[in-house]
Design an enzyme around this catalytic site. Sequence first.
Site, PDB file in Angstrom:
ATOM      1  N   GLY A  79      25.449  87.039  55.960  1.00 11.68           N
ATOM      2  CA  GLY A  79      24.822  87.851  54.924  1.00 11.68           C
ATOM      3  C   GLY A  79      24.840  87.160  53.567  1.00 11.68           C
ATOM      4  O   GLY A  79      24.755  85.933  53.459  1.00 11.68           O
ATOM      5  N   SER A  80      24.997  87.955  52.522  1.00 16.73           N
ATOM      6  CA  SER A  80      24.763  87.471  51.155  1.00 16.73           C
ATOM      7  C   SER A  80      25.737  86.391  50.703  1.00 16.73           C
ATOM      8  O   SER A  80      25.448  85.677  49.734  1.00 16.73           O
ATOM      9  CB  SER A  80      24.805  88.652  50.177  1.00 16.73           C
ATOM     10  OG  SER A  80      23.674  89.474  50.359  1.00 16.73           O
ATOM     11  N   ILE A  81      26.883  86.249  51.353  1.00 15.64           N
ATOM     12  CA  ILE A  81      27.812  85.191  50.948  1.00 15.64           C
ATOM     13  C   ILE A  81      27.150  83.831  51.108  1.00 15.64           C
ATOM     14  O   ILE A  81      27.482  82.866  50.407  1.00 15.64           O
ATOM     15  CB  ILE A  81      29.123  85.271  51.766  1.00 15.64           C
ATOM     16  CG1 ILE A  81      30.236  84.485  51.072  1.00 15.64           C
ATOM     17  CG2 ILE A  81      28.932  84.788  53.180  1.00 15.64           C
ATOM     18  CD1 ILE A  81      30.756  85.137  49.828  1.00 15.64           C
TER      19      ILE A  81
END
Length: 224
Positions: A79-81
């Site tokens: 995801g956004s990491i």
Amino acid sequence: TLTIDSRLQNYATRLLGNYAASAIVINVETGAILTFVSTPTYDNNLFTLPISHKNWNRLLNDPHRPLQNKALTGLYSPGSIFKLVVGLAGLESGVIQPNKKINCTGKTKLGNQLFHCWKHAGHGPLTFEEAIMHSCDVYFYEVAQKIKPEKIIEVAQKLGFGSPVGIGILGEQEGLLPTPEWKKAKHNEGWRMGDNLNLSIGQGYLMTTPIQIATAVARIASGK
């Protein structure tokens, strides 16, 4: 050499409780792993004698998978990491100018397809730092259309994605860092811009382990 801090380890274990989760804490200066937790835990004493069928089946069929070392073998979409990886690739290639703003209207159009930001109303104009702070999807969709997948993959590999970190514990998964060559061999399809957009927000074919994510963030934080 064992580097676990017992107080941090116990604290993290208590926080996670019976959730299916993991927690890793790394000293970014030395690389020492201070916390390495996978939950839920189970009673090790069950294995001091031949374990009963009842207890074995209970552990085996538990949907929270207590027998799995999630920190080392759990495979997840990061995801956004992963936006940190794309951001670093963009900065290195000159696609991103730190103070140049990109306007988030809440969506990016690619052909006939719309890729939405998590904030459907949009974030408005954002600098790179603001895009990271707000985890803006559209900012990274726009970057992904200007950067080659090979550059993102190159930076991701340097940070430890797509191969075992190698901390000396058996069973570590290498995850999956998709490449155009992998997609052609696996699906007999070429790499498309939509693949780049999915990769830019840590989705699509990409699969990582918690130890890879923690290691990548520690390497970025240390600047080494």
